[in-house]
Design a protein around this motif. Structure first.
Motif, PDB file in Angstrom:
ATOM      1  N   LEU A  91       0.846  -1.335   0.297  1.00 28.35           N
ATOM      2  CA  LEU A  91      -0.077   0.055   0.028  1.00 28.35           C
ATOM      3  C   LEU A  91       0.811   1.306  -0.044  1.00 28.35           C
ATOM      4  O   LEU A  91       0.541   2.281  -0.755  1.00 28.35           O
ATOM      5  CB  LEU A  91      -1.128  -0.092   1.081  1.00 28.35           C
ATOM      6  CG  LEU A  91      -2.185  -0.904   1.379  1.00 28.35           C
ATOM      7  CD1 LEU A  91      -3.138  -0.749   2.179  1.00 28.35           C
ATOM      8  CD2 LEU A  91      -2.888  -0.876   0.062  1.00 28.35           C
ATOM      9  N   LEU A  92       1.897   1.179   0.994  1.00 24.97           N
ATOM     10  CA  LEU A  92       2.655   2.468   0.816  1.00 24.97           C
ATOM     11  C   LEU A  92       3.495   2.642  -0.760  1.00 24.97           C
ATOM     12  O   LEU A  92       3.646   3.823  -0.839  1.00 24.97           O
ATOM     13  CB  LEU A  92       3.862   2.184   1.886  1.00 24.97           C
ATOM     14  CG  LEU A  92       3.407   2.672   3.312  1.00 24.97           C
ATOM     15  CD1 LEU A  92       4.597   2.113   4.380  1.00 24.97           C
ATOM     16  CD2 LEU A  92       2.778   3.994   3.657  1.00 24.97           C
ATOM     17  N   SER A  93       3.868   1.589  -1.184  1.00 25.17           N
ATOM     18  CA  SER A  93       4.566   1.595  -2.369  1.00 25.17           C
ATOM     19  C   SER A  93       3.708   2.133  -3.304  1.00 25.17           C
ATOM     20  O   SER A  93       4.247   2.965  -4.181  1.00 25.17           O
ATOM     21  CB  SER A  93       5.285   0.249  -2.535  1.00 25.17           C
ATOM     22  OG  SER A  93       6.169   0.091  -1.856  1.00 25.17           O
ATOM     23  N   ARG A  94       2.738   1.556  -3.344  1.00 30.35           N
ATOM     24  CA  ARG A  94       1.521   2.032  -4.370  1.00 30.35           C
ATOM     25  C   ARG A  94       1.214   3.358  -4.326  1.00 30.35           C
ATOM     26  O   ARG A  94       0.985   4.261  -5.312  1.00 30.35           O
ATOM     27  CB  ARG A  94       0.296   1.167  -4.252  1.00 30.35           C
ATOM     28  CG  ARG A  94      -0.656   1.424  -5.472  1.00 30.35           C
ATOM     29  CD  ARG A  94      -1.689   0.433  -5.449  1.00 30.35           C
ATOM     30  NE  ARG A  94      -1.830  -0.226  -4.086  1.00 30.35           N
ATOM     31  CZ  ARG A  94      -2.538  -1.421  -3.912  1.00 30.35           C
ATOM     32  NH1 ARG A  94      -2.919  -2.221  -4.798  1.00 30.35           N
ATOM     33  NH2 ARG A  94      -2.247  -1.993  -2.750  1.00 30.35           N
ATOM     34  N   ASN A  95       1.218   4.023  -3.296  1.00 33.61           N
ATOM     35  CA  ASN A  95       0.979   5.227  -2.769  1.00 33.61           C
ATOM     36  C   ASN A  95       1.847   6.492  -2.962  1.00 33.61           C
ATOM     37  O   ASN A  95       1.847   7.608  -2.422  1.00 33.61           O
ATOM     38  CB  ASN A  95       0.003   5.508  -1.595  1.00 33.61           C
ATOM     39  CG  ASN A  95      -1.274   4.845  -1.710  1.00 33.61           C
ATOM     40  OD1 ASN A  95      -2.004   4.924  -2.703  1.00 33.61           O
ATOM     41  ND2 ASN A  95      -2.103   4.160  -0.653  1.00 33.61           N
ATOM     42  N   SER A  96       3.053   5.990  -3.274  1.00 35.56           N
ATOM     43  CA  SER A  96       4.438   6.780  -3.205  1.00 35.56           C
ATOM     44  C   SER A  96       4.777   6.784  -4.787  1.00 35.56           C
ATOM     45  O   SER A  96       4.404   6.015  -5.436  1.00 35.56           O
ATOM     46  CB  SER A  96       5.364   6.361  -2.259  1.00 35.56           C
ATOM     47  OG  SER A  96       6.130   5.122  -2.783  1.00 35.56           O
ATOM     48  N   ARG A  97       5.729   7.882  -4.905  1.00 30.70           N
ATOM     49  CA  ARG A  97       6.425   7.847  -6.185  1.00 30.70           C
ATOM     50  C   ARG A  97       7.948   7.256  -6.176  1.00 30.70           C
ATOM     51  O   ARG A  97       8.683   7.538  -6.990  1.00 30.70           O
ATOM     52  CB  ARG A  97       6.564   9.262  -6.797  1.00 30.70           C
ATOM     53  CG  ARG A  97       5.006   9.909  -6.778  1.00 30.70           C
ATOM     54  CD  ARG A  97       5.185  11.287  -7.641  1.00 30.70           C
ATOM     55  NE  ARG A  97       3.979  11.772  -7.684  1.00 30.70           N
ATOM     56  CZ  ARG A  97       3.520  13.133  -8.037  1.00 30.70           C
ATOM     57  NH1 ARG A  97       4.443  13.853  -8.127  1.00 30.70           N
ATOM     58  NH2 ARG A  97       2.147  13.297  -8.102  1.00 30.70           N
ATOM     59  N   ALA A  98       8.020   6.528  -5.042  1.00 29.51           N
ATOM     60  CA  ALA A  98       9.441   5.990  -4.874  1.00 29.51           C
ATOM     61  C   ALA A  98       9.625   4.697  -5.742  1.00 29.51           C
ATOM     62  O   ALA A  98       8.810   4.115  -6.235  1.00 29.51           O
ATOM     63  CB  ALA A  98       9.392   5.354  -3.424  1.00 29.51           C
ATOM     64  N   ASP A  99      11.094   5.023  -6.420  1.00 30.40           N
ATOM     65  CA  ASP A  99      11.399   3.709  -7.267  1.00 30.40           C
ATOM     66  C   ASP A  99      12.582   3.485  -6.622  1.00 30.40           C
ATOM     67  O   ASP A  99      13.336   3.914  -5.659  1.00 30.40           O
ATOM     68  CB  ASP A  99      11.307   4.077  -8.934  1.00 30.40           C
ATOM     69  CG  ASP A  99      12.266   5.300  -9.234  1.00 30.40           C
ATOM     70  OD1 ASP A  99      13.178   5.304  -8.558  1.00 30.40           O
ATOM     71  OD2 ASP A  99      12.104   5.896 -10.040  1.00 30.40           O
TER      72      ASP A  99
END
Length: 125
Positions: free
Chosen positions: A87-95
């Motif tokens: 969930l955190l990954s999906r809602n962030s722009r982090a790659d």
């Protein structure tokens, strides 16, 4: 001395299991299934971790009831930790080139390692 050997052996088993299940046995359909209660991938992944925990718990000579409870706890903890990270990954722009991505990845791995510490403690006490 025997308790120390058992503890280290359990930790080694859990670390090996973690590497195999988290890094070797994760095809795309499992990765896609994390973070979605309706997809089977996250459940299969957490189940692999739960089953892989059994040999480490057997080293502690814990009774079958305790082993079953701890395996269920590992399943739930692993699923929920991965669900939260998804969930955190999906809602962030982090790659993979960002500090945020690696912080999330590191926090995820830390929570799994702390789960292993708790499992070892619960099995040996």
């Amino acid at each position: 001395m025997e308790m120390a050997i058992t503890t280290v052996a359990m930790l080694a088993c859990l670390q090996l299991k973690h590497f195999v299940v988290d890094y070797v046995l994760q095809p795309a359909w499992i990765l896609r299934g994390k973070g979605n209660f309706r997809m089977i991938g996250g459940y299969v992944h957490a189940g692999g971790h739960a089953l892989g925990t059994v040999p480490a718990l057997m080293l502690a000579s814990a009774g079958m009831t305790r082993v079953a409870i701890l395996v269920l706890a590992e399943f739930l903890a692993h699923y929920l930790i991965d669900y939260g990270k998804a969930l955190l990954s999906r809602n962030s722009r982090a790659d993979t080139t960002t500090r945020a991505y690696w912080a999330m990845h590191g926090a995820d791995q830390l929570m799994h390692q702390l789960t292993y510490a708790a499992l070892i403690l619960a099995a040996l006490t």
